[in-house]
Design a protein around this motif. Structure first.
Motif, short mmCIF file in Angstrom:
data_model
loop_
_atom_site.label_atom_id
_atom_site.label_comp_id
_atom_site.label_asym_id
_atom_site.label_seq_id
_atom_site.Cartn_x
_atom_site.Cartn_y
_atom_site.Cartn_z
N VAL A 57 0.84 -1.20 0.00
CA VAL A 57 0.00 0.00 0.00
C VAL A 57 0.88 1.25 0.00
N LEU A 58 1.90 1.27 0.84
CA LEU A 58 2.77 2.44 0.92
C LEU A 58 3.49 2.70 -0.41
N LEU A 59 3.94 1.65 -1.08
CA LEU A 59 4.63 1.83 -2.36
C LEU A 59 3.68 2.34 -3.44
N VAL A 60 2.48 1.78 -3.49
CA VAL A 60 1.48 2.26 -4.46
C VAL A 60 1.11 3.71 -4.16
N HIS A 61 0.94 4.02 -2.89
CA HIS A 61 0.57 5.38 -2.48
C HIS A 61 1.68 6.38 -2.80
N MET A 62 2.93 6.03 -2.49
CA MET A 62 4.03 6.95 -2.80
C MET A 62 4.15 7.19 -4.29
N ALA A 63 3.94 6.15 -5.09
CA ALA A 63 4.00 6.30 -6.55
C ALA A 63 2.89 7.25 -7.02
N GLY A 64 1.69 7.07 -6.49
CA GLY A 64 0.58 7.95 -6.87
C GLY A 64 0.82 9.39 -6.49
N ASN A 65 1.33 9.61 -5.29
CA ASN A 65 1.61 10.96 -4.81
C ASN A 65 2.71 11.62 -5.65
N ALA A 66 3.80 10.90 -5.89
CA ALA A 66 4.92 11.46 -6.66
C ALA A 66 4.48 11.81 -8.08
N ARG A 67 3.71 10.92 -8.68
CA ARG A 67 3.23 11.22 -10.03
C ARG A 67 2.29 12.42 -10.03
N GLN A 68 1.40 12.49 -9.04
CA GLN A 68 0.46 13.59 -9.01
C GLN A 68 1.17 14.93 -8.84
N TYR A 69 2.11 14.99 -7.92
CA TYR A 69 2.78 16.26 -7.63
C TYR A 69 3.83 16.64 -8.69
N ILE A 70 4.68 15.69 -9.06
CA ILE A 70 5.80 16.05 -9.93
C ILE A 70 5.51 15.75 -11.40
N PHE A 87 -5.10 3.05 -0.82
CA PHE A 87 -5.13 2.55 0.56
C PHE A 87 -5.99 1.30 0.70
N ALA A 88 -6.88 1.07 -0.25
CA ALA A 88 -7.73 -0.11 -0.21
C ALA A 88 -7.06 -1.32 -0.86
N THR A 89 -5.98 -1.09 -1.58
CA THR A 89 -5.26 -2.16 -2.26
C THR A 89 -4.81 -3.20 -1.24
N ASP A 90 -5.04 -4.45 -1.56
CA ASP A 90 -4.68 -5.52 -0.63
C ASP A 90 -3.98 -6.66 -1.35
N GLY A 91 -3.29 -6.34 -2.40
CA GLY A 91 -2.59 -7.37 -3.16
C GLY A 91 -2.78 -7.15 -4.64
N GLY A 92 -2.61 -8.23 -5.40
CA GLY A 92 -2.76 -8.14 -6.83
C GLY A 92 -1.44 -7.95 -7.57
N LEU A 93 -0.43 -7.50 -6.86
CA LEU A 93 0.90 -7.35 -7.43
C LEU A 93 1.88 -8.17 -6.58
N THR A 94 2.86 -8.74 -7.24
CA THR A 94 3.91 -9.44 -6.49
C THR A 94 4.85 -8.41 -5.86
N ARG A 95 5.71 -8.89 -5.01
CA ARG A 95 6.73 -8.00 -4.41
C ARG A 95 7.50 -7.28 -5.50
N ASP A 96 7.98 -8.03 -6.48
CA ASP A 96 8.78 -7.42 -7.55
C ASP A 96 7.97 -6.42 -8.37
#
Length: 184
Positions: A57-70, A87-96
């Motif tokens: 969730v944190l990685l998806v959120h940081m990506a969304g925030n960085a893309r939105q702002y920059i 924040f509702a994401t609960d999987g669907g992507l592997t670690r990599d």
């Protein structure tokens, strides 16, 4: 008291942009990669308590925030972001995959910042309904990523105790970012 001479050609704006790029690309991204390396896919989506965030969730959120702002806010790229879904994401992507998703966002930000002249730091943008300067948008992303990378590291240390290291002393006593190759 001894003082060093001031460099007359020092450009604080260019230096700041360079420092922000280095932090995002050369400090925070490698730390995320190192923290996530020993984890399983399940570890990346583990939440310590209901209502808390997982590493994914944190990685998806940081990506969304960085893309939105920059990428969008400063760089002008189209933006479609569903912050609540991050924040509702609960999987669907592997670690990599989730680490690669974050890395791609950091590379996109780096490309925008690399092309940005220091004179543009005072430009104004409307991001998340607020009017911000380019400087404020860039600093917001760096601060935001720094805070959440700390959370990623803590969660990773809980899931893989004793396996997460970031710095090693070199033969000259200078600390450098540890790499997995150092383990061999």
């Amino acid at each position: 008291m001894s003082t060093l001479p001031v460099t007359p050609s020092f450009d604080a704006g260019t230096a700041l942009l360079s420092m922000c790029r280095e932090l995002l690309r050369d400090t925070y991204l490698p730390k995320v990669r190192l923290a996530c390396a020993p984890l399983t896919d399940a570890d990346v989506w583990w939440r310590p308590v209901e209502g808390s965030n997982s590493i994914g969730v944190l990685l998806v959120h940081m990506a969304g925030n960085a893309r939105q702002y920059i990428v969008s806010g400063v760089g002008g790229a189209p933006m479609t972001r569903d912050r609540d879904a991050e924040f509702a994401t609960d999987g669907g992507l592997t670690r990599d995959e989730v680490v690669a998703h974050f890395a791609t966002a950091i590379r996109e930000c780096d490309a925008v910042l690399a092309a940005l002249p220091a004179a543009a730091l005072g430009d104004r943008h409307v991001i998340q309904g607020r009017e911000l300067t380019t400087l404020a948008a860039v600093v917001q992303v760096v601060e935001h990523v720094a805070g959440h990378v700390g959370q990623v590291i803590q969660l990773a240390k809980w899931r893989a105790p004793g396996t997460i290291r970031f710095y090693e002393a070199s033969s000259h006593g200078v600390r450098r970012l540890w790499t997995p190759d150092d383990a061999s």
